[in-house]
Design a protein around this motif. Structure first.
Motif, PDB file in Angstrom:
ATOM      1  N   VAL A 150       0.977  -1.302   0.170  1.00 40.66           N
ATOM      2  CA  VAL A 150      -0.110   0.033  -0.006  1.00 40.66           C
ATOM      3  C   VAL A 150       1.096   1.303  -0.111  1.00 40.66           C
ATOM      4  O   VAL A 150       1.723   1.397   0.980  1.00 40.66           O
ATOM      5  CB  VAL A 150      -0.752  -0.016   1.125  1.00 40.66           C
ATOM      6  N   TYR A 151       0.762   2.047  -1.114  1.00 37.04           N
ATOM      7  CA  TYR A 151       1.602   3.137  -1.249  1.00 37.04           C
ATOM      8  C   TYR A 151       0.814   4.325  -1.016  1.00 37.04           C
ATOM      9  O   TYR A 151      -0.224   4.377  -1.500  1.00 37.04           O
ATOM     10  CB  TYR A 151       2.113   3.379  -2.678  1.00 37.04           C
ATOM     11  N   VAL A 152       1.533   5.212  -0.272  1.00 36.60           N
ATOM     12  CA  VAL A 152       0.714   6.683  -0.061  1.00 36.60           C
ATOM     13  C   VAL A 152       1.530   7.836  -0.661  1.00 36.60           C
ATOM     14  O   VAL A 152       2.560   7.835  -0.322  1.00 36.60           O
ATOM     15  CB  VAL A 152       0.342   6.751   1.426  1.00 36.60           C
ATOM     16  N   ILE A 153       0.854   8.503  -1.543  1.00 41.18           N
ATOM     17  CA  ILE A 153       1.485   9.764  -1.790  1.00 41.18           C
ATOM     18  C   ILE A 153       1.102  11.044  -1.045  1.00 41.18           C
ATOM     19  O   ILE A 153      -0.119  11.284  -0.974  1.00 41.18           O
ATOM     20  CB  ILE A 153       1.001  10.062  -3.445  1.00 41.18           C
ATOM     21  N   ALA A 156       0.729   8.623   7.771  1.00 38.68           N
ATOM     22  CA  ALA A 156       0.490   7.471   6.761  1.00 38.68           C
ATOM     23  C   ALA A 156       1.317   6.065   7.381  1.00 38.68           C
ATOM     24  O   ALA A 156       0.885   5.096   7.334  1.00 38.68           O
ATOM     25  CB  ALA A 156       0.885   7.915   5.341  1.00 38.68           C
ATOM     26  N   ARG A 157       2.567   6.254   7.824  1.00 40.48           N
ATOM     27  CA  ARG A 157       3.504   5.254   8.090  1.00 40.48           C
ATOM     28  C   ARG A 157       2.867   4.508   9.479  1.00 40.48           C
ATOM     29  O   ARG A 157       2.801   3.292   9.498  1.00 40.48           O
ATOM     30  CB  ARG A 157       4.824   5.780   8.470  1.00 40.48           C
ATOM     31  N   LYS A 158       2.357   5.503  10.379  1.00 43.47           N
ATOM     32  CA  LYS A 158       1.867   4.775  11.581  1.00 43.47           C
ATOM     33  C   LYS A 158       0.387   4.046  11.368  1.00 43.47           C
ATOM     34  O   LYS A 158       0.209   2.945  12.131  1.00 43.47           O
ATOM     35  CB  LYS A 158       1.320   6.150  12.394  1.00 43.47           C
ATOM     36  N   LEU A 159      -0.350   4.426  10.187  1.00 43.31           N
ATOM     37  CA  LEU A 159      -1.529   3.710   9.850  1.00 43.31           C
ATOM     38  C   LEU A 159      -1.141   2.442   9.005  1.00 43.31           C
ATOM     39  O   LEU A 159      -2.061   1.869   8.593  1.00 43.31           O
ATOM     40  CB  LEU A 159      -2.336   4.707   9.065  1.00 43.31           C
ATOM     41  N   GLY A 160       0.133   2.115   8.706  1.00 45.17           N
ATOM     42  CA  GLY A 160       0.465   0.767   8.001  1.00 45.17           C
ATOM     43  C   GLY A 160       0.776   1.065   6.524  1.00 45.17           C
ATOM     44  O   GLY A 160       0.799   0.134   5.898  1.00 45.17           O
ATOM     45  N   ALA A 161       1.163   2.325   5.959  1.00 46.25           N
ATOM     46  CA  ALA A 161       1.657   2.247   4.544  1.00 46.25           C
ATOM     47  C   ALA A 161       2.963   1.610   4.476  1.00 46.25           C
ATOM     48  O   ALA A 161       3.835   1.504   5.122  1.00 46.25           O
ATOM     49  CB  ALA A 161       1.808   3.806   4.411  1.00 46.25           C
ATOM     50  N   THR A 162       3.053   0.942   3.288  1.00 49.89           N
ATOM     51  CA  THR A 162       4.322  -0.004   2.746  1.00 49.89           C
ATOM     52  C   THR A 162       5.182   1.301   2.648  1.00 49.89           C
ATOM     53  O   THR A 162       6.630   1.150   2.919  1.00 49.89           O
ATOM     54  CB  THR A 162       4.104  -0.799   1.603  1.00 49.89           C
ATOM     55  N   ASP A 163       4.991   2.417   1.923  1.00 51.42           N
ATOM     56  CA  ASP A 163       5.782   3.424   1.547  1.00 51.42           C
ATOM     57  C   ASP A 163       5.289   4.522   1.313  1.00 51.42           C
ATOM     58  O   ASP A 163       4.025   4.523   0.896  1.00 51.42           O
ATOM     59  CB  ASP A 163       6.810   2.930   0.395  1.00 51.42           C
ATOM     60  N   VAL A 164       5.725   5.632   1.611  1.00 50.97           N
ATOM     61  CA  VAL A 164       4.993   7.001   1.473  1.00 50.97           C
ATOM     62  C   VAL A 164       6.013   7.804   0.577  1.00 50.97           C
ATOM     63  O   VAL A 164       7.289   7.586   0.637  1.00 50.97           O
ATOM     64  CB  VAL A 164       4.909   7.699   2.652  1.00 50.97           C
ATOM     65  N   ILE A 165       5.408   8.365  -0.618  1.00 49.64           N
ATOM     66  CA  ILE A 165       6.164   8.905  -1.743  1.00 49.64           C
ATOM     67  C   ILE A 165       5.651  10.521  -1.924  1.00 49.64           C
ATOM     68  O   ILE A 165       4.606  10.943  -1.640  1.00 49.64           O
ATOM     69  CB  ILE A 165       5.541   8.119  -3.183  1.00 49.64           C
ATOM     70  N   GLU A 166       6.740  11.151  -2.333  1.00 45.99           N
ATOM     71  CA  GLU A 166       6.399  12.500  -2.537  1.00 45.99           C
ATOM     72  C   GLU A 166       5.839  12.557  -3.925  1.00 45.99           C
ATOM     73  O   GLU A 166       6.178  11.727  -4.980  1.00 45.99           O
ATOM     74  CB  GLU A 166       7.853  13.269  -2.657  1.00 45.99           C
TER      75      GLU A 166
END
Ligand SMILES: [Zn+2]
Ligand SMILES: [Zn+2]
Length: 403
Positions: free
Chosen positions: A234-237, A247-257
């Motif tokens: 699950v990626y979050v932009i 987003a990391r705390k809620l379980g994002a695999t990776d967070v992207i700019e």
């Protein structure tokens, strides 16, 4: 009498009448501070209870939603104008205190409101949508015992959360458990929408997902996705650092700019990156499912990052035009997700709203409501909400009882 912030004219219509259409976007962008503001602070009569199944509610906190901001800044589509009735008091994210006994709920109890004004609330014959427990698809939002309005907060008769009183049908009301703070309870409505989005998306187990946007809608969609589906990566932009941390705390695999999204997802999914003569890069290959949670330019990104045959879900209210070529060329499925309904979920009290109410009690959402304004400071509140991401905030809310 109550004090309320009232939406009294459409910025688009007002500017068009003044012949100012050439400068519409700039003028509307600055409208909150000037005479163009579509809002005003007023004294209004208490909203009238349209029937015995309705109760009065005194809002304790009421959130400012992205759809409110789109409306106030003239970015929302004129498509919606027949399903609102002006002047209305905005505010559809509400935790309040009941002022009347109604159907198992007692005066004094805290409640949250499911804002959808469906057939059951309007006391009209069921439309097909409501009969199938899809109240959010109601065809009768212009008829019945209250004036036109797709939701509380867009209806001239019910009042809204940005005022001292609102009336709600018993079908709209859910009691708030003792241990749940007002700051959490005011997030139940947007969380119910996020739960609904996840159900609409029907994400296959193990599928890769990108969530475009990490404001309230994006973060709560991530929370609901982790709770009610079993995705793979699950990626979050996210634009801002505090959003990335949440987003990391809620379980994002990776967070992207945002500007790196295409390149990072190309590496992650093994596709190839394509650069058109004009417009943003896109992927051949890409993620299985994209969830648009910005209510703006994120839709263009979502369409360009999803694989052929993939799915794009619209959770944020669309407020910009977009090139649909990828839908055609990549044979994408585009799914809309509006509000919430009682059709999903499991257990005795079914539906997205009941599930959101259960989830809100234990989800890691402390600090999500960190800016609360009195109604008299509506200009500051709306300004803060428009810049929330940059200012480190998630949800800005009104406390209508505060001076
Ligand atoms: Zn909303
Ligand atoms: Zn209906």
């Amino acid at each position: 009498m109550i004090t309320a912030v009232e939406y009294h004219r459409s910025p688009m219509r007002y500017l068009a009448a003044r012949g100012a259409s050439a400068r519409v976007s700039g003028a509307i962008g600055n409208s909150m501070s000037g005479s163009l503001a579509p809002l005003r602070l007023v004294n209004r009569a208490d909203p009238r209870r349209p029937g015995p199944q309705w109760a009065r509610v005194r809002p304790l906190l009421s959130g400012i939603c992205g759809s409110d901001l789109a409306l106030l800044t003239g970015r929302s589509s004129p498509y919606l104008s027949p399903v609102v009735s002006m002047p209305f008091v905005p505010g559809h994210e509400i935790v309040g205190r009941l002022l009347d006994d109604v159907d198992g709920l007692s005066s004094g109890q805290r409640v949250v409101l499911d804002p959808v004004l469906s057939c059951a609330t309007r006391d009209v014959d069921m439309c097909a949508g409501c009969a199938a427990a899809h109240e959010d698809r109601c065809d009768h939002v212009t008829g019945g015992v209250v004036s036109a309005g797709l939701q509380t907060g867009f209806c001239g008769d019910t009042g809204g959360g940005w005022g001292g009183m609102v009336v709600a049908h018993t079908r709209q009301l859910h009691g708030v458990p003792e241990g749940v703070t007002n700051e959490r309870a005011v997030l139940v409505e947007p969380l119910a929408c996020a739960v609904h989005t996840v159900r609409r998306a029907a994400v296959p187990d193990g599928a890769s997902v990108v969530i475009v946007g990490a404001g309230t809608v994006g973060l709560l969609t991530l929370l609901a996705l982790r709770e009610f589906a079993s995705p793979g990566q699950v990626y979050v932009i996210a634009k801002h650092r505090h959003q990335a941390e949440r987003a990391r705390k809620l379980g994002a695999t990776d967070v992207i700019e945002p500007r790196k999204a295409a390149r990072v997802l190309r590496r992650a999914t093994g596709g190839s990156l394509q650069t058109p003569e004009r417009g943003a890069e896109f992927l051949l290959g890409g993620v299985d499912v994209a969830m648009e949670c910005t209510g703006g330019s994120g839709l263009d990104s979502a369409l360009r990052l999803v694989r052929a045959g993939g799915t794009v879900v619209l959770s944020g209210m669309p407020s910009s035009s977009v090139d649909l070529t990828p839908v055609w060329y990549r044979e994408l499925s585009v799914i809309g997700s509006y509000a919430s309904d009682s059709g999903g979920g499991a257990g005795d009290r079914q539906g997205d709203f009941a599930d959101a109410l259960d989830l809100i009690a234990h989800a890691p959402l402390d600090g999500y409501v960190d800016a609360v304004y009195p109604l008299s400071q509506w200009r500051e509140a709306v300004g803060h909400a428009l810049a929330a991401g940059r200012l480190g905030s998630v949800k800005v809310a009104f406390d209508p009882a505060r001076d």
